[in-house]
Design a protein around this motif. Structure first.
Motif, PDB file in Angstrom:
ATOM      1  N   UNK A  31      25.924 -36.104  15.627  1.00 36.62           N
ATOM      2  CA  UNK A  31      24.610 -37.012  15.510  1.00 36.62           C
ATOM      3  C   UNK A  31      24.829 -35.861  13.660  1.00 36.62           C
ATOM      4  N   UNK A  32      25.916 -35.290  13.754  1.00 39.48           N
ATOM      5  CA  UNK A  32      26.315 -34.667  12.872  1.00 39.48           C
ATOM      6  C   UNK A  32      28.086 -35.075  11.683  1.00 39.48           C
ATOM      7  N   UNK A  33      28.183 -36.209  12.655  1.00 37.84           N
ATOM      8  CA  UNK A  33      29.695 -36.292  12.089  1.00 37.84           C
ATOM      9  C   UNK A  33      30.101 -36.100  13.086  1.00 37.84           C
ATOM     10  N   UNK A  34      31.929 -36.442  12.974  1.00 39.63           N
ATOM     11  CA  UNK A  34      33.153 -35.667  13.558  1.00 39.63           C
ATOM     12  C   UNK A  34      32.713 -33.750  12.781  1.00 39.63           C
ATOM     13  N   UNK A  35      33.266 -33.192  14.000  1.00 41.23           N
ATOM     14  CA  UNK A  35      33.987 -31.795  13.771  1.00 41.23           C
ATOM     15  C   UNK A  35      33.955 -31.138  15.351  1.00 41.23           C
ATOM     16  N   UNK A  36      34.722 -29.833  14.882  1.00 40.94           N
ATOM     17  CA  UNK A  36      34.459 -28.797  15.932  1.00 40.94           C
ATOM     18  C   UNK A  36      34.346 -27.636  16.301  1.00 40.94           C
ATOM     19  N   UNK A  37      34.207 -27.176  17.117  1.00 41.70           N
ATOM     20  CA  UNK A  37      33.154 -26.084  17.220  1.00 41.70           C
ATOM     21  C   UNK A  37      33.982 -25.030  18.243  1.00 41.70           C
ATOM     22  N   UNK A  38      33.809 -24.031  18.355  1.00 42.74           N
ATOM     23  CA  UNK A  38      34.570 -22.838  19.410  1.00 42.74           C
ATOM     24  C   UNK A  38      33.833 -21.871  19.934  1.00 42.74           C
ATOM     25  N   UNK A  39      33.311 -21.737  21.138  1.00 37.21           N
ATOM     26  CA  UNK A  39      32.382 -20.811  21.938  1.00 37.21           C
ATOM     27  C   UNK A  39      33.743 -19.873  22.571  1.00 37.21           C
ATOM     28  N   UNK A  44      35.004  -7.819  26.560  1.00 40.06           N
ATOM     29  CA  UNK A  44      34.112  -7.306  26.766  1.00 40.06           C
ATOM     30  C   UNK A  44      32.632  -7.760  27.272  1.00 40.06           C
ATOM     31  N   UNK A  45      32.600  -9.374  27.696  1.00 41.61           N
ATOM     32  CA  UNK A  45      31.615 -10.174  27.690  1.00 41.61           C
ATOM     33  C   UNK A  45      30.902 -10.714  26.579  1.00 41.61           C
ATOM     34  N   UNK A  46      31.311 -10.062  25.489  1.00 39.79           N
ATOM     35  CA  UNK A  46      30.382 -10.794  24.033  1.00 39.79           C
ATOM     36  C   UNK A  46      30.884 -11.859  23.726  1.00 39.79           C
ATOM     37  N   UNK A  47      29.571 -12.405  23.359  1.00 39.71           N
ATOM     38  CA  UNK A  47      29.602 -14.371  23.466  1.00 39.71           C
ATOM     39  C   UNK A  47      29.609 -15.025  21.579  1.00 39.71           C
ATOM     40  N   UNK A  48      30.441 -15.738  21.216  1.00 35.27           N
ATOM     41  CA  UNK A  48      30.476 -15.369  20.281  1.00 35.27           C
ATOM     42  C   UNK A  48      30.839 -17.180  19.707  1.00 35.27           C
ATOM     43  N   UNK A  49      29.807 -17.526  19.007  1.00 34.31           N
ATOM     44  CA  UNK A  49      29.826 -18.973  18.257  1.00 34.31           C
ATOM     45  C   UNK A  49      30.659 -19.222  17.031  1.00 34.31           C
ATOM     46  N   UNK A  50      31.609 -20.164  16.506  1.00 33.66           N
ATOM     47  CA  UNK A  50      32.368 -20.530  16.019  1.00 33.66           C
ATOM     48  C   UNK A  50      32.150 -21.503  15.275  1.00 33.66           C
ATOM     49  N   UNK A  51      31.139 -22.164  14.527  1.00 35.92           N
ATOM     50  CA  UNK A  51      30.682 -23.128  13.615  1.00 35.92           C
ATOM     51  C   UNK A  51      30.723 -23.412  12.817  1.00 35.92           C
ATOM     52  N   UNK A  52      30.880 -24.883  12.259  1.00 35.37           N
ATOM     53  CA  UNK A  52      31.612 -25.090  10.671  1.00 35.37           C
ATOM     54  C   UNK A  52      30.336 -25.255   9.244  1.00 35.37           C
ATOM     55  N   UNK A  53      29.095 -25.677   9.795  1.00 33.43           N
ATOM     56  CA  UNK A  53      28.275 -25.511   9.050  1.00 33.43           C
ATOM     57  C   UNK A  53      26.746 -24.588   9.638  1.00 33.43           C
ATOM     58  N   UNK A  54      25.987 -24.848   8.915  1.00 28.99           N
ATOM     59  CA  UNK A  54      24.241 -24.220   9.153  1.00 28.99           C
ATOM     60  C   UNK A  54      24.211 -24.485  10.280  1.00 28.99           C
ATOM     61  N   UNK A  71      29.095 -18.407  10.310  1.00 27.12           N
ATOM     62  CA  UNK A  71      29.780 -20.161  10.098  1.00 27.12           C
ATOM     63  C   UNK A  71      31.129 -20.135   9.544  1.00 27.12           C
ATOM     64  N   UNK A  72      31.738 -20.428   9.684  1.00 30.59           N
ATOM     65  CA  UNK A  72      33.489 -20.422   8.981  1.00 30.59           C
ATOM     66  C   UNK A  72      33.861 -22.184   9.222  1.00 30.59           C
ATOM     67  N   UNK A  73      35.642 -22.259   8.414  1.00 33.71           N
ATOM     68  CA  UNK A  73      36.061 -23.147   8.543  1.00 33.71           C
ATOM     69  C   UNK A  73      36.692 -23.750   9.626  1.00 33.71           C
ATOM     70  N   UNK A  74      36.428 -24.243  10.915  1.00 32.65           N
ATOM     71  CA  UNK A  74      36.493 -24.999  12.041  1.00 32.65           C
ATOM     72  C   UNK A  74      37.248 -26.345  11.530  1.00 32.65           C
ATOM     73  N   UNK A  75      38.516 -26.115  11.908  1.00 33.10           N
ATOM     74  CA  UNK A  75      39.737 -27.586  11.893  1.00 33.10           C
ATOM     75  C   UNK A  75      40.323 -27.482  12.832  1.00 33.10           C
ATOM     76  N   UNK A  76      40.003 -28.409  13.961  1.00 31.96           N
ATOM     77  CA  UNK A  76      40.654 -28.952  15.002  1.00 31.96           C
ATOM     78  C   UNK A  76      41.192 -30.545  15.444  1.00 31.96           C
TER      79      UNK A  76
END
Length: 201
Positions: A31-39, A44-54, A71-76
């Protein structure tokens, strides 16, 4: 059923000897077009999302659980059995190999059936037996239900992972299982062809 969101693409699950684990989504259609994200789950167990847009970050963080959202530049990029990911502090260069034994079984199910929510609800207990920690159906955040329809699975044969400029170590099983939602990726590092359906109750 309420609103339905469909994400069609690939999910890679990669573990490292340092204990850092990454779940990469490469979505050709969404629904947001083509994109990549990383969990990312740190040792330590700390969970972090790296996403391309808000917008993407908002949707994913409302569906899964994280301790930190960036929110960072994510290229996959996925081509010729090679996966390349650049996502802020995270860099992954991986190579996929042979089809996993489970992948051979998955390919025997017609894809139209393999991604259907009714089928995924029915086979979820079997999926947990075939790949401990993995499930094809469950409840997510914000009153949503989620269905994972996997139609192929390849092993990740090698990977170089760096976080914040530091080598995360050699390729290793995804252990312990990641805890972003009701399901983990298989323990064996792998790349899955998947359709994820999220439904608002």
């Amino acid at each position: 059923m309420g609103t339905r969101w469909i994400f069609d693409g690939h999910i890679a699950g990669i573990g490292t000897s340092s204990g850092l684990r990454a779940v990469v989504g490469i979505w050709q259609h969404s629904p947001f077009g083509p994109f990549a994200d990383v969990m990312v789950q740190h040792p330590s167990g700390h969970r972090q999302l790296l996403a391309p847009t808000e917008e993407v970050a908002g949707f994913i963080s409302a569906t899964y659980s994280f301790d930190e959202v960036q929110v960072v530049d994510v290229r996959g990029r996925l081509a010729d059995r090679r996966l390349a990911v650049d996502a802020g502090p995270l860099v992954i260069r991986a190579v996929t190999g042979a089809r996993a034994l489970l992948g051979n079984g998955l390919r025997m199910v017609p894809r139209r059936l393999a991604v259907h929510p009714a089928w995924l609800s029915a086979v979820s207990p079997l999926a947990a037996l075939a790949a401990p920690g993995a499930r094809t159906y469950g409840t997510a955040g914000s009153g949503r239900a989620e269905y994972y329809g996997v139609s192929d699975l390849h092993k990740v044969s090698s990977a170089v992972v760096r976080f914040a400029g530091h080598d995360a170590g050699t390729l290793a099983p995804v252990h312990p299982a990641v805890t972003f939602g009701f399901s983990s990726v298989p323990a064996q590092p792998s790349l899955a062809r998947v359709r994820t359906t999220v439904v608002e109750a």
